[in-house]
Design a protein around this motif. Structure first.
Motif, mmCIF file in Angstrom:
data_model
loop_
_atom_site.group_PDB
_atom_site.id
_atom_site.type_symbol
_atom_site.label_atom_id
_atom_site.label_comp_id
_atom_site.label_asym_id
_atom_site.label_seq_id
_atom_site.Cartn_x
_atom_site.Cartn_y
_atom_site.Cartn_z
ATOM 1 N N MET A 1 -12.291 -1.685 -1.541
ATOM 2 C CA MET A 1 -10.937 -2.079 -1.940
ATOM 3 C C MET A 1 -9.936 -1.457 -0.976
ATOM 4 O O MET A 1 -9.964 -0.263 -0.705
ATOM 5 N N THR A 2 -9.077 -2.274 -0.420
ATOM 6 C CA THR A 2 -8.100 -1.793 0.544
ATOM 7 C C THR A 2 -6.978 -1.044 -0.169
ATOM 8 O O THR A 2 -6.767 -1.168 -1.373
ATOM 9 N N LYS A 3 -6.226 -0.225 0.643
ATOM 10 C CA LYS A 3 -5.089 0.514 0.076
ATOM 11 C C LYS A 3 -4.044 -0.440 -0.474
ATOM 12 O O LYS A 3 -3.405 -0.174 -1.495
ATOM 13 N N ARG A 4 -3.870 -1.562 0.214
ATOM 14 C CA ARG A 4 -2.870 -2.544 -0.228
ATOM 15 C C ARG A 4 -3.233 -3.116 -1.595
ATOM 16 O O ARG A 4 -2.384 -3.297 -2.461
ATOM 17 N N THR A 5 -4.557 -3.381 -1.767
ATOM 18 C CA THR A 5 -5.021 -3.924 -3.047
ATOM 19 C C THR A 5 -4.822 -2.907 -4.160
ATOM 20 O O THR A 5 -4.396 -3.239 -5.269
ATOM 21 N N LYS A 6 -5.139 -1.608 -3.828
ATOM 22 C CA LYS A 6 -4.958 -0.556 -4.815
ATOM 23 C C LYS A 6 -3.501 -0.441 -5.230
ATOM 24 O O LYS A 6 -3.175 -0.293 -6.407
ATOM 25 N N ARG A 7 -2.596 -0.482 -4.228
ATOM 26 C CA ARG A 7 -1.161 -0.376 -4.537
ATOM 27 C C ARG A 7 -0.705 -1.536 -5.404
ATOM 28 O O ARG A 7 0.092 -1.378 -6.327
#
Length: 347
Positions: A1-7
């Motif tokens: 999971m990318t940081k963007r998805t997490k955010r």
């Protein structure tokens, strides 16, 4: 999971939480604002024209979660009265709630019961007590039942109609055909109901709880009222009604007066939601009442006041002998007779 998805997920959860908190804040503030206006003061009070009374009633208890609380509920018929005039109570019920046992009992007081009216140094039908103010009505009912009554709730026909309509009506079994015509009211309050399960809105529900033109008159009417109020209470516990509570309170607010504080109502509502109805009785019960003729006409007397108070305690404690004659039983027959009572108050 990318940081963007997490955010994105975190911000989505945060947005949902904010929305929930905002709704909850609106919900409880809306409820508070409506309930806070139930107690009417000054010119808004239905009792504003009354002179101050010296009649004293038991002070509402400090809520510790263990005290039994008794509430006098009065429905009045204000038709044809001038502004400032106080009508007699058409219906008097006492709800008793035990927060420890989570049980409630409901007593309907026959309105023609002849009693000492608190603070008036005279006897009269108990339905006249409210014309001297809520303190007089509470003390009079308290003396009759032998229990302290701390609170009152006062409304009229329109308040009842508004409540039933606000909860979306009630599915209810009408036990027999009911028909009554009154030209004096320009047919606004005619009664025309058919036997069977049906959906009652505010106006048809009012017809049901008002009907008394049969052989047992007010005896069966009080039982009908208790049964229907239980159905309304059950409907109020539904998820839909709870979600719509601010709107329900707003609709009935103009027609309600009470001495309960917001805190009182909130606590009683939370207890009432978890409580079950354990007793529903007529006062006086059939074996303790007697018909009397007075200067006020035909009334209902109490044969033995001590036994009446003992009867109330047995109901509250759940020790009432099932063989003891109690209130009149609602008939399931199709009796459409229009026999009238001899009481002036029943006209």
């Amino acid at each position: 999971m990318t940081k963007r998805t997490k955010r994105t997920i975190i911000w989505s959860i945060a947005a949902v939480l904010v929305a929930v908190i905002a709704f909850a804040t609106y919900y409880f503030v809306a409820i508070y604002n409506q309930v806070n206006n139930f107690h009417k003061v000054g010119e808004n009070s239905p009792f504003s024209q009354l002179s101050p009374t010296e009649t004293k009633v038991a002070a509402p208890p400090k809520w510790e979660g263990t005290e039994r609380v008794n509430i006098l509920m009065m429905g009045v018929d204000a038709r044809g009265l001038k502004k400032g005039e106080i009508p007699r109570s058409d219906t008097m019920l006492v709800a008793s709630i035990d927060p420890v046992q989570k049980k409630g009992s409901l007593f309907s007081i026959m309105r023609d019961t002849y009693v000492d009216i608190a603070g008036q140094d005279k006897q009269d039908r108990i339905n006249t007590a409210i014309t001297h103010g809520p303190e007089s009505a509470m003390k009079t009912a308290s003396d009759l039942l032998g229990i302290p009554i701390q609170y009152y709730v006062y409304t009229d026909f329109q308040g009842f109609i508004a409540l039933v309509d606000a909860v979306g009506g009630v599915d209810f079994n009408v036990e027999k055909d009911m028909h009554y015509v009154s030209a004096a009211d320009k047919h606004e309050y005619d009664i025309d109901l058919k036997k069977g399960m049906q959906h009652l809105d505010g106006k048809t529900a009012l017809q049901y709880v008002r009907f008394r033109h049969d052989a047992m008159s007010d005896f069966t009417r009080t039982e009908r009222q208790r049964n229907f109020l239980k159905a309304v209470a059950d409907k109020m516990k539904s998820t839909t009604s709870i979600m719509n509570l601010p709107g329900i309170l707003e609709k009935i607010n103009p027609y309600i007066d009470t001495n309960m504080s917001v805190n009182d109502m909130w606590k009683l509502a939370s207890v009432g939601y978890d409580s079950q109805m354990s007793g529903s009785e007529q006062i006086p019960p059939m074996d303790l009442l007697e018909e009397k003729n007075t200067s006020a006409g035909s009334v209902l007397g109490v044969k033995n006041e001590k036994k009446l108070k003992e009867y109330v305690q047995k109901v509250l404690n759940g020790t009432l002998d099932t063989e003891t004659p109690k209130s009149g039983t609602v008939s399931n027959s199709n009796d459409n007779s229009s026999s009238s009572t001899t009481s002036e108050a029943s006209k």
